[in-house]
Scaffold this motif. Sequence first.
Motif, short mmCIF file in Angstrom:
data_model
loop_
_atom_site.label_atom_id
_atom_site.label_comp_id
_atom_site.label_asym_id
_atom_site.label_seq_id
_atom_site.Cartn_x
_atom_site.Cartn_y
_atom_site.Cartn_z
N GLU A 48 32.84 28.41 5.75
CA GLU A 48 32.07 27.40 6.13
C GLU A 48 31.72 27.41 7.68
O GLU A 48 30.88 26.69 8.26
N ALA A 49 32.61 28.31 8.49
CA ALA A 49 32.37 28.13 10.19
C ALA A 49 31.39 28.68 10.51
O ALA A 49 31.19 28.40 11.71
N ALA A 50 30.89 29.53 9.90
CA ALA A 50 29.51 30.29 10.60
C ALA A 50 28.21 29.27 10.41
O ALA A 50 27.33 29.65 11.00
N ASP A 51 28.26 28.25 9.88
CA ASP A 51 27.44 27.18 9.62
C ASP A 51 26.96 26.58 10.89
O ASP A 51 28.01 25.79 11.60
N ASN A 52 25.76 26.71 11.70
CA ASN A 52 25.61 26.22 13.07
C ASN A 52 24.99 24.74 13.04
O ASN A 52 24.90 24.43 14.21
N ARG A 53 24.90 24.13 11.99
CA ARG A 53 24.67 22.63 12.08
C ARG A 53 25.83 22.03 12.56
O ARG A 53 26.89 22.04 12.39
N ALA A 54 25.54 20.98 13.52
CA ALA A 54 26.40 20.27 14.35
C ALA A 54 27.36 19.66 13.50
O ALA A 54 28.53 19.36 13.69
N MET A 55 26.84 18.87 12.28
CA MET A 55 27.62 17.79 11.47
C MET A 55 28.73 18.88 10.81
O MET A 55 30.05 18.50 10.78
N VAL A 56 28.11 20.02 10.37
CA VAL A 56 29.32 20.86 9.63
C VAL A 56 30.24 21.34 10.65
O VAL A 56 31.44 21.67 10.43
N LYS A 57 29.79 21.91 11.68
CA LYS A 57 30.72 22.70 12.77
C LYS A 57 31.52 21.43 13.23
O LYS A 57 32.75 21.84 13.22
N LYS A 58 31.38 20.30 13.43
CA LYS A 58 32.20 19.40 13.98
C LYS A 58 33.17 18.90 12.79
O LYS A 58 34.48 18.93 13.11
N SER A 59 32.87 19.09 11.44
CA SER A 59 33.66 18.69 10.23
C SER A 59 34.65 19.49 10.00
O SER A 59 35.71 19.32 10.05
N VAL A 60 34.29 20.82 10.31
CA VAL A 60 35.12 22.29 9.87
C VAL A 60 36.10 22.20 11.19
O VAL A 60 37.38 22.17 10.83
N ASN A 61 35.63 21.88 12.41
CA ASN A 61 36.55 21.77 13.50
C ASN A 61 37.82 20.78 13.12
O ASN A 61 38.80 20.85 13.55
N TRP A 62 37.43 19.52 13.03
CA TRP A 62 38.27 18.43 12.72
C TRP A 62 39.11 18.65 11.57
O TRP A 62 40.55 18.61 11.80
N ALA A 63 38.83 19.17 10.52
CA ALA A 63 39.66 19.55 9.36
C ALA A 63 40.78 20.67 9.87
O ALA A 63 41.92 20.58 9.53
N LEU A 64 40.22 21.45 10.45
CA LEU A 64 41.42 22.74 10.99
C LEU A 64 42.34 22.02 11.90
O LEU A 64 43.50 22.31 11.67
#
Length: 124
Positions: A48-64
Motif C-alpha cells: 500500500e506504500a505507493a498510494d498517494n492519498r494523504a490518509m493512506v500514506k500517513k497511516s502506512v508510515n505510522w504503522a511502519l
Amino acid sequence: MDESGRMEFKAGRVCEARRFCTHGPSRSVDKKADDGRFLPFLTLIEREAADNRAMVKKSVNWALRQIGKRNSRLHVCACDTARVLRELDSSSARWIARDALLELESEAVRKRLEGKNRQTAFTS
C-alpha cells in the motif's frame, strides 16, 4: 478481517488506511503479542506504500514506525522494509521510507531498544 490483515470484502482502498489506523493500535498495545503477528503487516505496508492519498500514506508510515519501535527484531524488519520502499518508483513510498528511517534510525529509538534488550536479558 482475517489475521493476515486482508479484508473479507472489497470496499476500496480507504479500508486499507482504516486497517492501519484501527487494527494497528490494538496490536501495538498488546505487549505479549508474538512478533509473527506483526510480520504480515510489513507485506501489507509494502503493497500500500505507493498510494498517494494523504490518509493512506500517513497511516502506512505510522504503522511502519510503530512496528519498528516494538523490539529489536521487528526494528530490523521494519528498517529493511523501509529500505525496500526507498527504492520503489513512487514518491509516496519514498516519503514513507525517508520519514520512517529518520525516526527508526534515531539515537532515541536505538537507546530505547537497547534498554528493552537489557531488561529482557535480566528477566529471562
